[in-house]
Motif scaffolding. Structure first.
Motif, PDB file in Angstrom:
ATOM      1  N   CYS A 148       0.891  -1.330  -0.024  1.00 36.55           N
ATOM      2  CA  CYS A 148      -0.200  -0.141   0.006  1.00 36.55           C
ATOM      3  C   CYS A 148       0.891   1.132   0.068  1.00 36.55           C
ATOM      4  O   CYS A 148       0.582   2.153  -0.666  1.00 36.55           O
ATOM      5  CB  CYS A 148      -0.941   0.048   1.228  1.00 36.55           C
ATOM      6  N   PHE A 149       1.903   1.149   0.725  1.00 37.00           N
ATOM      7  CA  PHE A 149       2.765   2.329   0.780  1.00 37.00           C
ATOM      8  C   PHE A 149       3.737   2.728  -0.707  1.00 37.00           C
ATOM      9  O   PHE A 149       3.438   3.796  -0.972  1.00 37.00           O
ATOM     10  CB  PHE A 149       3.923   2.219   1.504  1.00 37.00           C
ATOM     11  N   GLU A 150       3.868   1.465  -1.309  1.00 39.11           N
ATOM     12  CA  GLU A 150       4.421   1.724  -2.716  1.00 39.11           C
ATOM     13  C   GLU A 150       3.359   2.241  -3.744  1.00 39.11           C
ATOM     14  O   GLU A 150       3.684   2.807  -4.670  1.00 39.11           O
ATOM     15  CB  GLU A 150       4.996   0.314  -3.108  1.00 39.11           C
ATOM     16  N   ALA A 157      -1.393   1.993   4.623  1.00 43.44           N
ATOM     17  CA  ALA A 157      -0.211   1.298   5.086  1.00 43.44           C
ATOM     18  C   ALA A 157      -0.169   1.362   6.602  1.00 43.44           C
ATOM     19  O   ALA A 157       0.280   0.385   7.213  1.00 43.44           O
ATOM     20  CB  ALA A 157       0.966   1.666   4.381  1.00 43.44           C
ATOM     21  N   ALA A 158      -0.197   2.404   7.183  1.00 46.56           N
ATOM     22  CA  ALA A 158      -0.155   2.798   8.625  1.00 46.56           C
ATOM     23  C   ALA A 158      -1.116   1.626   9.244  1.00 46.56           C
ATOM     24  O   ALA A 158      -0.911   1.062  10.296  1.00 46.56           O
ATOM     25  CB  ALA A 158      -0.341   4.075   8.941  1.00 46.56           C
ATOM     26  N   THR A 180      10.966  -2.156   8.244  1.00 46.33           N
ATOM     27  CA  THR A 180      10.822  -1.429   7.036  1.00 46.33           C
ATOM     28  C   THR A 180       9.414  -0.608   7.027  1.00 46.33           C
ATOM     29  O   THR A 180       9.316   0.512   6.356  1.00 46.33           O
ATOM     30  CB  THR A 180      10.930  -2.301   5.917  1.00 46.33           C
ATOM     31  N   ALA A 181       8.239  -1.309   7.215  1.00 48.32           N
ATOM     32  CA  ALA A 181       7.025  -0.763   7.012  1.00 48.32           C
ATOM     33  C   ALA A 181       7.029   0.122   8.092  1.00 48.32           C
ATOM     34  O   ALA A 181       6.302   1.530   7.745  1.00 48.32           O
ATOM     35  CB  ALA A 181       5.831  -2.016   7.505  1.00 48.32           C
ATOM     36  N   PRO A 483       0.785   7.708  -6.613  1.00 47.23           N
ATOM     37  CA  PRO A 483       0.580   7.494  -8.034  1.00 47.23           C
ATOM     38  C   PRO A 483      -0.071   8.879  -9.062  1.00 47.23           C
ATOM     39  O   PRO A 483       0.241   8.907  -9.980  1.00 47.23           O
ATOM     40  CB  PRO A 483      -0.622   6.296  -8.015  1.00 47.23           C
ATOM     41  N   ALA A 484      -0.812   9.494  -8.127  1.00 49.21           N
ATOM     42  CA  ALA A 484      -1.337  10.826  -8.753  1.00 49.21           C
ATOM     43  C   ALA A 484      -0.002  11.576  -9.062  1.00 49.21           C
ATOM     44  O   ALA A 484      -0.149  12.134 -10.239  1.00 49.21           O
ATOM     45  CB  ALA A 484      -2.213  11.523  -7.935  1.00 49.21           C
TER      46      ALA A 484
END
Length: 609
Positions: A148-150, A157-158, A180-181, A483-484
């Motif tokens: 989700c972070f990527e 992600a959190a 890492t997360a 992404p935007a």
């Protein structure tokens, strides 16, 4: 009748005697050909010996001989993934999931394959499927958080990070992934605790991740010491560990301004054929190096490669934006009318002292520097870049009120509720001490100006400005994860249109709503820093302004800073980035007519020299 043979093979395998187990199974199969348990143990032993190439045909024969058994297909998919034979691996996982679609282990392993293939959006869906099927499975939550972070969804992600009570029992490799997360969502202290736990720091991958954390939190001596420790073990590094170590070397070399070393590391990453995001990262690094070496043509070549990768990644997540002329910053086209802006004066609203100080401006305009200047003062506390106001907008729209057009329809009770949402979100990331005032820095809150003024009409707002061409170039050279923004930055012309749309939104609503605003130009700030410190101090009523002038030392002590400029705000103020766009003018020429109206409004000269 094969049970005694199987028991002997299992005993050898469980005792870690993989060579003996492989040899035993091979010999036993000569006596009892076709025994599936012995064949599986043989392949597993070969895998543990690093002989994936030899294990693959064994798994393939099992799967083709008994295609109805999903585990055989999943085992084949796993070993083929490790061999980099992605197409056949995906076909194997599809066979496994057709026969057992609710198997969370298959879903997670398939997701990892999709990550290796660069299909991050598809991987995210598989991990989230596993979370839905088994909400208590920490492994699925960790990988879903990373994916989700990527994909630019930091909020989800959190939320996906498993609770701390599940951490203790995780195997080392998952503890490293969890670290890492945690690092990605700003929970760096917890990430460090995981990586420093007994047994973690001794592994090569654990050392590399801890070094990455130290670099990310501006603890450079510690990062260098750990990198040296990792280099000493580099002979045992797997492919991903090699890539991670090279990325670390490139980051530290860039801090040392050792561009030759950084370039060698980044080129070595590309030669290892990493997953697509790592390849894009390497191209961004090489572009940055070429820029510093005054080679704009090479820089633009690497940027074109990086943005082509990013565009494809974004197209998988937001195809409705990527494959159309749609504005990625959708709200920039939603302008209030004069009647709709009548909410401006609210007698129930907090005073300026009880409101946050908002720092806004298009990304790469100097907002992080301004945030750290205020955060250095004991009266102010920043919470890094958070979409707190966006949560208020989401709550408003969930109640059936469109943002921003229906803001004037919210009564005092509804505004109080949204303010409660705002402060609830703030409390998740920072605890304000008595006498402290919040600094809310989010560049694109410039598009949330109407919401700011509905909830906090007396708030002080600082607008960060910078030459439009320098903003465009800096954004184009930036490795954004949203992404935007990947779509927005896919070309300089598209980026220019979004910049102009955002600025026109601000200009319109600033005139309509008359916020209490200080406009700070980046060029003025780096050109006469003491004068701008005085302006900020006067605007906010700060008496002791020395704290503001010492922000770089404060930022270095602070550690984690979430924005891309985390390594720049720890340096003293300098004017190196002023006029950076001129050597790139031939690439920017098509964007200049688009920028002209906004440049004229703010008094910026677009003349190419």
């Amino acid at each position: 009748m094969n049970q005694p043979l199987i028991q002997q093979a299992v005993a050898l395998f469980q005792n870690g005697r993989f060579q003996d187990a492989a040899q035993f199974c091979q010999q036993a199969l000569a006596r009892v050909p076709g025994d599936e348990s012995l064949a599986t143990l043989w392949a597993m032993s070969l895998q543990n010996l690093g002989r994936d190439q030899d294990a693959a045909p064994v798994y393939r024969q099992l799967a083709q001989g008994r295609p109805e058994i999903p585990a055989y297909w999943a085992n084949l998919g796993l070993v083929l993934r490790r061999l980099g034979e992605y197409a056949e691996a995906e076909a194997a996982y599809r066979h496994a999931l057709e026969r057992d679609p609710r198997n969370t282990g298959f879903l997670v392993d398939y997701g990892l394959l999709l990550l290796d293939m660069g299909r991050i959006a598809d991987a995210r869906h598989r991990f989230l499927d596993a979370v839905d099927l088994h909400p208590g499975l920490a492994e699925a939550h960790i990988y879903a958080s990373l994916a989700c972070f990527e994909c630019g969804d930091a909020q989800r992600a959190a939320a996906l990070i498993p609770p701390p009570e599940q951490w203790r029992g995780l195997p080392d490799h998952l503890r490293e992934e969890l670290a890492t997360a945690l690092m990605q969502v700003g929970r760096t202290s917890e990430a460090e605790s995981l990586l420093m736990a007994p047994g973690m720091r001794q592994s090569l991958s654990g050392i590399i991740r801890l070094a990455q954390l130290n670099e990310r939190t501006n603890q450079i001596p510690q990062a260098r010491a750990l990198m040296d420790q990792a280099r000493a073990q580099a002979a045992t590094a797997g492919r991903q560990e090699q890539i991670d170590l090279l990325h670390l070397e490139a980051s530290l070399a860039m801090r040392d301004k050792d561009h030759a070393k950084a370039r060698a590391a980044a080129e070595s990453i590309i030669a290892l054929r990493p997953h697509v995001q790592a390849e894009a990262n390497a191209h961004f690094t090489l572009a940055n190096i070429a820029d510093k070496q005054k080679d704009p043509a090479t820089a633009m070549s690497h940027l074109e490669h990086a943005h082509a990768i990013h565009f494809q990644l974004a197209a998988d997540v937001v195809p409705e934006i990527a494959h159309s002329d749609a504005e990625p910053l959708k709200v920039s086209g939603k302008w209030l009318t004069t009647d709709e802006g009548a909410f401006r004066h609210d007698p129930r609203a907090p005073s300026a002292a009880d409101s946050p100080v908002f720092i806004v401006g298009f990304p790469r305009s100097g907002t992080t520097m301004l945030e750290q200047m205020l955060d250095a003062h004991p009266h102010y506390a920043s919470m890094d870049e958070r979409a707190t106001l966006q949560r208020c907008i989401e709550r408003m729209e969930a109640r059936g009120f469109e943002y921003p057009h229906a803001l004037d329809m919210l009564d005092g009770t509804a505004a109080d509720e949204l303010r409660a949402v705002y402060w609830s979100e703030v409390a998740k990331v920072i605890t304000l001490q008595p006498g402290e005032q919040l600094v809310d820095k989010n560049p694109l809150n410039m598009l949330r100006l109407p919401m700011i003024l509905r909830l906090f009409p007396n708030a002080k707002i600082i607008l960060a400005l910078r030459h439009p061409c320098d903003v465009l170039l800096s954004c184009y050279m930036q490795n954004f994860r949203s992404p935007a923004f990947m779509v927005l930055c896919s070309s300089l012309e598209r980026l220019a249109k979004s910049y102009v749309n955002a600025m026109k939104f601000w200009i319109h609503h600033q005139a309509l709503l008359a916020p209490d605003t200080l406009v700070l130009r980046y060029e003025d700030t780096v050109g006469d820093f003491p004068a701008q410190v005085e302006r900020i101090g006067s605007f906010l009523g700060i008496q002791d302004r020395d704290f503001l002038a010492q922000f770089s030392q404060h930022a270095a002590r602070k550690g984690y800073i979430s924005t891309p400029s985390y390594s720049q705000v720890v340096e003293p103020v300098n004017a190196r980035a002023v006029g950076r766009w001129q050597p790139y003018s031939r690439w920017l020429l098509p964007a200049l007519p688009i920028l002209q109206p906004v440049a004229d409004h703010w008094g910026y000269d677009l003349t190419v020299r």
